[in-house]
Design an enzyme around this catalytic site. Sequence first.
Site, mmCIF file in Angstrom:
data_model
loop_
_atom_site.group_PDB
_atom_site.id
_atom_site.type_symbol
_atom_site.label_atom_id
_atom_site.label_comp_id
_atom_site.label_asym_id
_atom_site.label_seq_id
_atom_site.Cartn_x
_atom_site.Cartn_y
_atom_site.Cartn_z
ATOM 1 N N GLY A 90 -35.191 83.431 -9.043
ATOM 2 C CA GLY A 90 -34.167 83.701 -8.025
ATOM 3 C C GLY A 90 -32.761 83.421 -8.536
ATOM 4 C CB SER A 145 -29.155 74.158 2.948
ATOM 5 O OG SER A 145 -28.100 74.843 3.560
ATOM 6 C CE1 TYR A 173 -33.189 78.439 4.050
ATOM 7 C CE2 TYR A 173 -31.066 77.846 5.004
ATOM 8 C CZ TYR A 173 -31.912 77.925 3.908
ATOM 9 O OH TYR A 173 -31.484 77.468 2.676
ATOM 10 C CE LYS A 178 -34.234 75.487 2.117
ATOM 11 N NZ LYS A 178 -34.898 75.414 0.829
ATOM 12 C CG LEU A 224 -17.378 86.054 2.303
ATOM 13 C CD1 LEU A 224 -16.998 87.153 3.287
ATOM 14 C CD2 LEU A 224 -16.409 84.887 2.433
ATOM 15 N N PRO A 260 -22.665 84.718 15.815
ATOM 16 C CG PRO A 260 -24.072 85.713 17.395
ATOM 17 C CD PRO A 260 -23.258 86.017 16.170
#
Length: 340
Positions: free
Chosen positions: A11, A125, A149, A153, A200, A293
Amino acid sequence: MKYTLVTGGTGFIGSHTVIQLLAQERAVIILDNLSNSSRAVLPRISSLSKKEPLFVEGDIRDKALLESLFEQYEIESVVHFAGLKAVGESTEKPLMYYENNVWGTINLCQVMARFGCKSIVFSSSATVYGDPASVPIKEDFPTSTTNPYGASKLMVENILQDLQASDPKWKVILLRYFNPIGAHKSGQIGEDPADIPNNLLPYVTQVAVGKLAQLSVFGDDYPTHDGTGVRDYIHVEDLAAAHVCAVDKLTEFSGTKIFNLGTGTGYSVLDIVKTFEQVTGEKVPYSITPRRPGDIAECFADASLARTELGWHATRGLEEMLEDAWRWQSQNPNGYADSE
Ligand code: NAD
Ligand code: WQD
């Protein structure tokens, strides 16, 4: 030979980390099911590092496969990147996220324990801080989550801490990444989202390369210097370097350690667009749209603990992150698909 097992090693962050681990003469086994990555990264890892990691295509939920790996190789540590990471998708398919991220990690730890390998570095994260009461964020800030998600974590963080508390032989390092961007200097490896990007930076680079028409800036009415959301962007190569420090650290302590990995500086969405245009000379058309949101106004790290305890700090600034991201995107407009 002693190996470091890197789950999710093909990844985005894993591939950069594998190259840096190989550069430190570590023997690496990559385990990845290629659900969000491409086999095409492997020859690039080999040619850039002039070394060959072992690659096993497989799933962390496959216990028999994990057992056969631990039987075959002397694995002394695990760097655990494998997981699903799309926030929006996690709200639509929560069971898939809990099964993959939480159950997958439990499965991995069960096999590790059985084979006496009790050293793990886990990809957590900044999402575990929820909407922080203030910035910069320190590791002892309260945790909370707003989507499956993030919850997955935080669950894994708690599971690993409980596991370590139950057996002091475990060494657990939880790395809380802020916003990883950038790419390898060569332009040969980088971030390659499967669909339209959620994050982004890949969105910005895909607009600049002509794959997407324009960027939507999600809200300009936040209480920030220009009204757009502020984040702590960190170069993926700096992040990879932190994993090398963390793997080294595993030999020195026992317990659980938690580190923020960020630069400590926040930039807004419009800062990113303007700096990207300056350093690349490319235009990024955008329009302001309503807030997304679940987004928060501001999120940046106090990363001083990693500096003092891990001996790591981020060295690359925003311009370098954006130049490197653009080199990757412009050389590989369709990501790894161009070489598959
Ligand atoms: P990525 O999707 O590029 O890498 C994850 C890898 O894990 C992929 O190659 C995928 O194929 C593999 N994988 C997924 N499920 C698997 C399974 N069950 N078995 C084997 N392999 C599996 O994502 P990334 O950006 O490199 O992120 C790596 C880790 O860091 C993830 O756990 C992610 O949640 C975490 N993280 C990422 C960010 C970010 O913004 N990129 C931020 C914070 C934390
Ligand atoms: C950054 C800023 C957006 C896209 C997410 C996850 C987090 C972590 C990192 C894994 C925000 C704005 C974005 C766009 C925009 N991942 N934006 N237009 O939301 O900080 O964090 O990725 O752990 O868990 O939540 O990152 O890159 O999505 O957004 O205006 O098309 O850019 O509103 O202010 P985020 P992001």
